[in-house]
Design a protein around this motif. Structure first.
Motif, PDB file in Angstrom:
ATOM      1  N   THR A   1       0.862  -1.183   0.000  1.00 34.38           N
ATOM      2  CA  THR A   1       0.000   0.000   0.000  1.00 34.38           C
ATOM      3  C   THR A   1       0.899   1.235   0.000  1.00 34.38           C
ATOM      4  O   THR A   1       2.106   1.135   0.252  1.00 34.38           O
ATOM      5  N   PRO A   2       0.342   2.418  -0.264  1.00 35.57           N
ATOM      6  CA  PRO A   2       1.178   3.628  -0.223  1.00 35.57           C
ATOM      7  C   PRO A   2       1.924   3.801   1.101  1.00 35.57           C
ATOM      8  O   PRO A   2       3.097   4.180   1.107  1.00 35.57           O
ATOM      9  N   LYS A   3       1.258   3.522   2.215  1.00 36.44           N
ATOM     10  CA  LYS A   3       1.912   3.650   3.520  1.00 36.44           C
ATOM     11  C   LYS A   3       3.047   2.646   3.655  1.00 36.44           C
ATOM     12  O   LYS A   3       4.157   2.989   4.095  1.00 36.44           O
ATOM     13  N   GLU A   4       2.798   1.402   3.258  1.00 36.11           N
ATOM     14  CA  GLU A   4       3.838   0.374   3.329  1.00 36.11           C
ATOM     15  C   GLU A   4       5.005   0.711   2.412  1.00 36.11           C
ATOM     16  O   GLU A   4       6.170   0.484   2.756  1.00 36.11           O
ATOM     17  N   ALA A   5       4.690   1.266   1.238  1.00 34.16           N
ATOM     18  CA  ALA A   5       5.725   1.626   0.273  1.00 34.16           C
ATOM     19  C   ALA A   5       6.646   2.703   0.832  1.00 34.16           C
ATOM     20  O   ALA A   5       7.873   2.616   0.725  1.00 34.16           O
ATOM     21  N   ALA A   6       6.061   3.742   1.440  1.00 34.72           N
ATOM     22  CA  ALA A   6       6.860   4.827   2.011  1.00 34.72           C
ATOM     23  C   ALA A   6       7.730   4.312   3.154  1.00 34.72           C
ATOM     24  O   ALA A   6       8.916   4.672   3.252  1.00 34.72           O
ATOM     25  N   GLU A   7       7.167   3.478   3.999  1.00 35.65           N
ATOM     26  CA  GLU A   7       7.926   2.931   5.136  1.00 35.65           C
ATOM     27  C   GLU A   7       9.082   2.060   4.653  1.00 35.65           C
ATOM     28  O   GLU A   7      10.191   2.117   5.190  1.00 35.65           O
ATOM     29  N   PHE A   8       8.832   1.261   3.620  1.00 39.94           N
ATOM     30  CA  PHE A   8       9.878   0.383   3.092  1.00 39.94           C
ATOM     31  C   PHE A   8      11.013   1.194   2.468  1.00 39.94           C
ATOM     32  O   PHE A   8      12.196   0.909   2.698  1.00 39.94           O
ATOM     33  N   CYS A   9      10.667   2.213   1.703  1.00 41.11           N
ATOM     34  CA  CYS A   9      11.694   3.042   1.072  1.00 41.11           C
ATOM     35  C   CYS A   9      12.497   3.823   2.112  1.00 41.11           C
ATOM     36  O   CYS A   9      13.703   4.028   1.946  1.00 41.11           O
ATOM     37  N   LYS A  10      11.843   4.251   3.160  1.00 37.51           N
ATOM     38  CA  LYS A  10      12.551   4.951   4.236  1.00 37.51           C
ATOM     39  C   LYS A  10      13.583   4.030   4.869  1.00 37.51           C
ATOM     40  O   LYS A  10      14.703   4.452   5.197  1.00 37.51           O
ATOM     41  N   LEU A  11      13.225   2.779   5.027  1.00 36.50           N
ATOM     42  CA  LEU A  11      14.134   1.782   5.591  1.00 36.50           C
ATOM     43  C   LEU A  11      15.278   1.448   4.640  1.00 36.50           C
ATOM     44  O   LEU A  11      16.422   1.253   5.061  1.00 36.50           O
ATOM     45  N   MET A  12      14.973   1.414   3.348  1.00 39.68           N
ATOM     46  CA  MET A  12      15.924   0.883   2.370  1.00 39.68           C
ATOM     47  C   MET A  12      16.820   1.923   1.709  1.00 39.68           C
ATOM     48  O   MET A  12      17.905   1.594   1.234  1.00 39.68           O
ATOM     49  N   LYS A  13      16.389   3.192   1.669  1.00 41.20           N
ATOM     50  CA  LYS A  13      17.037   4.146   0.764  1.00 41.20           C
ATOM     51  C   LYS A  13      18.530   4.331   1.006  1.00 41.20           C
ATOM     52  O   LYS A  13      19.311   4.406   0.054  1.00 41.20           O
ATOM     53  N   GLU A  14      18.958   4.388   2.245  1.00 46.63           N
ATOM     54  CA  GLU A  14      20.384   4.569   2.498  1.00 46.63           C
ATOM     55  C   GLU A  14      21.163   3.288   2.254  1.00 46.63           C
ATOM     56  O   GLU A  14      22.340   3.325   1.891  1.00 46.63           O
TER      57      GLU A  14
END
Length: 247
Positions: free
Chosen positions: A15-28
């Motif tokens: 979902t959009p919320k899950e997507a944002a949370e996952f990218c926040k975790l993964m981006k660095e």
């Protein structure tokens, strides 16, 4: 030297919320100078993912688009809509789109040309079924797909395309083509590209392998001469994606 490109294809997940949370975790964790990293996500996830990844250098892609600029195509999304959002890539011709939604080679060709015209990088998928592999027509089949998809595309534009070879029998099944099998087909793809555009142009076009890519097989696959990274399905939804990027 072709830069490796690793793209995650989320399919119909998060979902959009899950997507944002996952990218926040993964981006660095997935930022890499050596590898071009892309998250290809469902339409509803594009905005939160673009916002979360802003300024990171990580690319964002859609999983499909329509070839028309606008019109009475209920439920579809145009390339101009994607471009205005800041989307830089789009997966085209995925076997699931062909199988479940009736996409033809002609439609894929129209989409490839429209994406290039608008400045979005097409990730062009091709691949054979298990029956086609067992019948010994893998190379012929993939050659036809490439020729049809790139009909009318100039050599200069072809350089911008990323080709993704995905044997259909290996998508989501846990089965993976051996590195030798994957290399054989990717080499055949580069050969047909050379026939269409010349060897020099063909050497600039990046070819990915997709089909149950994971942290255990990525290094061996990506070490092959004609494999320039991967289009990653299930593993791109997990932290395992980090290990694939940093293979």
């Amino acid at each position: 030297m072709r830069k490796k490109i690793v793209a995650g294809n989320w399919k119909m997940n998060k979902t959009p919320k899950e997507a944002a949370e996952f990218c926040k975790l993964m981006k660095e964790k997935v930022v890499s100078d050596a590898v071009e990293v892309v998250f290809c996500v469902p339409f509803v996830d594009l905005y939160p993912v673009l916002e979360e990844l802003k300024g990171t250098g990580i690319g964002v892609g859609a999983e499909n688009m329509h070839f028309a600029e606008s019109g009475a195509y209920t439920g579809e999304v145009s390339v101009q809509m994607l471009k205005e959002m800041g989307v830089g890539y789009v997966i085209l011709g995925h076997s699931e789109r062909r199988q479940y939604f009736g996409e033809t080679d002609e439609m894929v060709n129209q989409k490839v040309k429209k994406a290039l015209e608008t400045g979005i990088v097409p990730i062009l998928c091709c691949g054979e079924t298990l029956e086609q592999r067992e019948a010994g027509i893998t190379i012929e089949w993939v050659r036809i797909q490439i020729k049809c998809a790139l009909a009318g595309v100039s050599a200069e534009d072809a350089k911008k395309v990323v080709v993704a070879y995905e044997p259909i029998w290996a998508i989501g099944t846990g089965k993976t083509a051996t590195s030798a099998q994957a290399q054989e087909v990717c080499h055949a793809i580069r050969t047909v590209l050379a026939e269409l555009y010349g060897r020099e142009t063909a050497e600039e076009i990046r070819i990915q392998y997709g089909g149950s890519v994971n942290s255990k097989n990525a290094a061996e696959l990506f070490a092959m001469e004609d494999i320039d990274g991967g289009l990653v399905g299930g593993a791109s939804l997990k932290e395992e994606f980090v290990s694939i990027v940093h293979y």
